[in-house]
Design an enzyme around this catalytic site. Structure first.
Site, PDB file in Angstrom:
ATOM      1  CB  THR A  83       5.086 -17.949 -18.842  1.00 25.83           C
ATOM      2  OG1 THR A  83       6.098 -17.301 -19.621  1.00 25.83           O
ATOM      3  CG2 THR A  83       3.904 -17.003 -18.754  1.00 25.83           C
ATOM      4  CB  CYS A 197      12.602 -20.191 -19.684  1.00 28.75           C
ATOM      5  SG  CYS A 197      11.376 -20.781 -20.879  1.00 28.75           S
TER       6      CYS A 197
END
Length: 232
Positions: A83, A197
């Site tokens: 992430t 992202c």
């Protein structure tokens, strides 16, 4: 082959892209029946999201550091945080493990540097776009200026990530708005755009736009394959 440690589940929608990409990459590079050696610790995203929302990054760092130690104890030779946003606590994680952390912004910055870019747009969660931890690393380590969308667009991107993409929802109208935001960044001088992202690649892909896209999941996976297979 080194064993790749992954801190995943943030969200699991993007973590499965890591798992697939790493295994496909090992297959393509080594052939035959080869697949990746992986140690995956998948956390409960609800706990992480609550800490993000509260701004309690110290607690988030402790939570992920504990998971990182589990990955190390299970035999991981190096670690990926699957992430972008939770690289906000990368320093806290690195301080508690003895294995290397392969930082997602470094994998991205190296690709930008190889391509000779000097100004790049950044999409991501509100935390990634507005806090300094990510863009400052790109700017200070690789000499590349990072720009972000306007406030209204940042809010929209954040909401799509949390209300759609982390739940596996891909909405055409959201894609259209993302492409408009990407075009606006290009008009402001961005020579490309970081999909910062790990879920955004579910929504927007290179064939959708003439603007160069840098998918951090893809770049992170490629760097991990190099490290696992000692290719660079």
């Amino acid at each position: 082959m080194k064993t790749i440690g992954i801190l995943g589940g943030m969200s699991w929608e993007s973590t499965q892209s890591y798992y697939r990409g790493l295994n496909e990459g090992v297959r393509d590079r080594l052939g035959g029946y080869h697949s990746a050696s992986i140690c995956l610790i998948s956390v409960d995203f609800a706990e992480v999201e609550a800490l993000q929302r509260a701004g309690d990054w110290d607690a988030a760092g402790r939570y992920l550091a504990s998971s990182a130690r589990q990955a190390q104890a299970a035999g991981a030779d190096f670690l990926l945080i699957a992430t972008n946003t939770m690289h906000r606590v990368a320093d806290a994680i690195e301080a508690t493990i003895d294995i290397p952390l392969l930082h997602i912004a470094d994998a991205t910055g190296l690709a930008l540097q190889r391509d000779g870019l000097r100004r790049i747009g950044l999409l991501g969660t509100r935390f990634t776009m507005e806090q300094a931890f990510y863009r400052d690393r790109i700017q200070s380590r690789f000499g590349i200026e990072v720009i972000t969308p306007q406030r209204e667009d940042r809010d929209f991107i954040h909401e799509v990530i949390f209300n759609e993409l982390v739940h596996g929802k891909v909405v055409g109208a959201s894609r259209d708005r993302f492409l408009s935001i990407i075009n606006d960044l290009a008009q402001r001088g961005a020579e490309g755009v970081i999909l910062g992202c790990t879920e955004i690649g579910m929504l927007v892909q290179p064939p959708d736009t003439t603007v160069g896209l840098y998918d951090t999941t893809t770049l992170h996976v490629a760097a991990a394959l190099d490290m696992a297979l000692n290719e660079k």
